[in-house]
Design a protein around this motif. Structure first.
Motif, mmCIF file in Angstrom:
data_model
loop_
_atom_site.group_PDB
_atom_site.id
_atom_site.type_symbol
_atom_site.label_atom_id
_atom_site.label_comp_id
_atom_site.label_asym_id
_atom_site.label_seq_id
_atom_site.Cartn_x
_atom_site.Cartn_y
_atom_site.Cartn_z
ATOM 1 N N PHE A 52 0.848 -1.190 0.000
ATOM 2 C CA PHE A 52 0.000 0.000 0.000
ATOM 3 C C PHE A 52 0.881 1.236 0.000
ATOM 4 C CE2 PHE A 52 -2.621 -3.237 2.091
ATOM 5 C CZ PHE A 52 -3.755 -3.166 1.300
ATOM 6 N N LYS A 53 0.450 2.258 -0.745
ATOM 7 C CA LYS A 53 1.171 3.529 -0.793
ATOM 8 C C LYS A 53 0.175 4.664 -0.860
ATOM 9 C CE LYS A 53 5.478 2.151 -2.800
ATOM 10 N NZ LYS A 53 6.635 2.636 -3.453
ATOM 11 N N GLY A 54 0.568 5.802 -0.323
ATOM 12 C CA GLY A 54 -0.143 7.043 -0.565
ATOM 13 C C GLY A 54 -1.527 7.152 0.018
ATOM 14 N N ILE A 55 -1.701 6.881 1.305
ATOM 15 C CA ILE A 55 -3.000 7.111 1.925
ATOM 16 C C ILE A 55 -3.311 8.612 1.848
ATOM 17 C CG2 ILE A 55 -4.355 6.926 4.050
ATOM 18 C CD1 ILE A 55 -3.646 4.235 2.726
ATOM 19 N N GLN A 56 -4.498 8.945 1.405
ATOM 20 C CA GLN A 56 -4.899 10.339 1.202
ATOM 21 C C GLN A 56 -5.220 11.030 2.519
ATOM 22 O OE1 GLN A 56 -4.738 11.648 -1.907
ATOM 23 N NE2 GLN A 56 -3.977 9.667 -2.560
ATOM 24 N N GLY A 62 -6.156 5.217 -1.039
ATOM 25 C CA GLY A 62 -4.743 5.190 -1.362
ATOM 26 C C GLY A 62 -4.501 4.351 -2.591
ATOM 27 N N LEU A 63 -3.258 3.968 -2.778
ATOM 28 C CA LEU A 63 -2.892 3.107 -3.902
ATOM 29 C C LEU A 63 -2.495 1.737 -3.381
ATOM 30 C CD1 LEU A 63 -0.678 5.445 -6.116
ATOM 31 C CD2 LEU A 63 -3.029 4.742 -6.532
ATOM 32 N N GLN A 64 -2.889 0.729 -4.118
ATOM 33 C CA GLN A 64 -2.398 -0.615 -3.864
ATOM 34 C C GLN A 64 -1.584 -1.003 -5.088
ATOM 35 O OE1 GLN A 64 -5.362 -3.508 -2.752
ATOM 36 N NE2 GLN A 64 -3.821 -4.850 -1.860
#
Length: 151
Positions: A52-56, A62-64
């Motif tokens: 997981f990356k980039g939780i808003q 976010g991005l998976q």
């Protein structure tokens, strides 16, 4: 978008192909299995890595990021080997793979998810002495919802 939706993009791309092509979601050694396995086929290896990356700022979306493997296989029997060079058979399978990758990319762009194809290879006599192979790794980024459980 769910993981199921993602896999269905690949499956639907195979199903859209007008010739004979079979989709499998399994481990790579599936091809060591039953003699009734049908080819040509595209195997989506069933254990991709993810992170997981980039939780808003809302703490939810976010991005998976997935890293997975596609394997295209076709039979290459002795009778065919007697009249066709290995590289010709590999080229034919590669052309099929390129068509399917193009269809996957088209469907992924419509969602939208980002997809990148990695460094692959051709193989012959893999997992089974009658098969040729085109291997294509991929990376996918897709938005997801990390929603907490209701209180």
């Amino acid at each position: 978008m769910t993981y199921e939706d993602l896999v269905n993009i690949f499956k639907d791309a195979v199903n859209a192909y007008t010739g004979a092509l079979y989709f499998h979601y399994d481990r790579v050694w599936y091809n060591n299995g039953a003699a009734a396995n049908q080819y040509p086929s595209m195997l989506f290896e069933c254990s991709p890595d993810f992170e997981f990356k980039g939780i808003q700022s809302n703490g939810r979306t976010g991005l998976q990021m997935f890293e997975g493997k596609l394997f295209f296989y076709d039979t290459f029997w002795e009778g065919e080997r007697a009249i066709k060079d290995d590289y010709v058979k590999q080229s034919e399978l590669n052309e099929l793979a390129l068509q399917i990758l193009g269809e996957i990319k088209k469907r992924a762009d419509a969602v939208p998810i980002a997809i990148e194809w990695g460094k692959g290879f051709f193989g012959k006599d893999v997992h089974n002495p009658k098969l040729v192979q085109v291997f294509v790794p991929f990376k996918i980024s897709m938005k997801n919802e990390c929603t907490p459980l209701p209180v």
